[in-house]
Design a protein around this motif. Structure first.
Motif, short mmCIF file in Angstrom:
data_model
loop_
_atom_site.label_atom_id
_atom_site.label_comp_id
_atom_site.label_asym_id
_atom_site.label_seq_id
_atom_site.Cartn_x
_atom_site.Cartn_y
_atom_site.Cartn_z
N SER A 289 0.81 -1.12 0.25
CA SER A 289 0.02 0.13 -0.22
C SER A 289 0.76 1.23 -0.07
O SER A 289 2.47 1.21 0.39
CB SER A 289 -1.25 -0.21 1.29
N TRP A 290 0.53 2.46 -0.76
CA TRP A 290 0.74 3.28 -0.99
C TRP A 290 0.27 4.83 0.22
O TRP A 290 -0.60 3.64 0.83
CB TRP A 290 0.85 4.64 -1.70
N LEU A 291 1.52 5.16 0.91
CA LEU A 291 1.39 6.46 1.81
C LEU A 291 1.39 7.30 1.27
O LEU A 291 3.08 8.18 0.70
CB LEU A 291 1.91 5.60 3.18
N VAL A 292 0.66 8.29 0.74
CA VAL A 292 0.48 9.03 0.03
C VAL A 292 0.49 10.86 1.44
O VAL A 292 -0.44 10.75 2.36
CB VAL A 292 -0.74 9.71 -1.11
N ILE A 293 1.10 11.39 2.14
CA ILE A 293 1.16 12.60 2.90
C ILE A 293 1.47 14.09 1.81
O ILE A 293 2.21 14.68 0.97
CB ILE A 293 2.83 12.82 3.52
#
Length: 263
Positions: free
Chosen positions: A5-9
């Motif tokens: 999963s990608w974590l976008v901040i």
């Protein structure tokens, strides 16, 4: 793609994020302060407007306490203060007329005790009637102390001089006056051309008679330019003055009788 999963901040500067809140704060606080200032100003104006009539009323009440019954308050408002002002004006006028009537009665009593001069009594009565009865002209029919069938008709001239005329009443006129012991409005069409009342000017005539025992002692005759009659207060004052005039007439008759017996 078989990836984790990608974590976008996403981020932005604090000043940029809170700028709308700061803008609202810069607008709301001055508007709120301005609103409070306007409310305080309007409240002060309203309180001052409310207190001014109360101060005026207090001053007028103080003058009434000093028996200045001619004081009146401007009653142009339609609120509770206007109703209070109109009620105060009516009370002041009523008290003024009552005190004038009491002064007239006291003045007549003093004349009765000092002498039996009916002309002085009539002059006082007609002068006082002019103060609290809105009529023009006003006259007084008074029985002659020396005879039951003879009367004197008194009226005031333009210079307030007292005019006196000896008259004899017909049985019909005497009966007409006797029916006016509670006050009677007289119609012009019902008056004979030779009647004493026919020569009195005015659109409407009003008569209030007073008795001396069972006989007619006299009557007030008021003339009005409009279609009206005295109100309840005016009738009450005329009754009281009529009682005093009857006492003066009885005193004059008693003195004449004593003089006759003495001589």
């Amino acid at each position: 793609f078989g990836a984790a999963s990608w974590l976008v901040i996403a981020s932005q500067p604090e000043d940029h994020a809170l700028a709308p809140a700061h803008a609202i704060g810069r607008v709301v606080v001055p508007v709120a302060m301005l609103g409070l200032l306007v409310a305080a100003l309007l409240g002060g104006i309203y309180v001052r407007r409310a207190l001014e009539p109360l101060h005026e009323l207090a001053g007028a009440a103080s003058r009434v306490g000093k028996r200045d019954f001619d004081v009146r308050i401007a009653a142009t408002r339609d609120d509770e203060l206007g109703i209070l002002a109109r009620s105060f004006n009516a009370m002041s006028a009523h008290l003024g007329r009552q005190f004038k009537a009491l002064e007239a009665q006291a003045e007549i009593d003093a004349v009765i005790l000092s002498s039996a001069d009916l002309s002085n009594v009539v002059r006082i009565v007609l002068g006082r009637v002019a103060e609290f009865v809105a009529a023009a002209p006003y006259s007084l029919l008074l029985a002659d102390p020396a005879g039951a069938d003879h009367f004197h008709f008194y009226s005031t001239g333009p210079g307030h001089e007292l005019n006196e005329q000896e008259v004899e009443l017909s049985p019909g006129e005497s009966a007409q006056f006797r029916t006016a012991t509670r006050g009677l409005r007289l119609e012009r069409a019902q008056l004979a051309a030779s009647s004493l009342l026919a020569g009195i000017p005015g659109t409407t005539l009003y008569s209030l008679a007073f008795l001396l025992g069972d006989a007619l002692g006299g009557a007030f005759v008021l003339g009005y330019d409009t279609d009206r009659v005295p109100d309840a207060d005016e009738v009450s004052m005329l009754w009281k003055l009529g009682d005093r005039v009857a006492v003066a007439l009885a005193t004059a008759r008693r003195d004449l009788e004593l003089h006759k017996r003495a001589h």
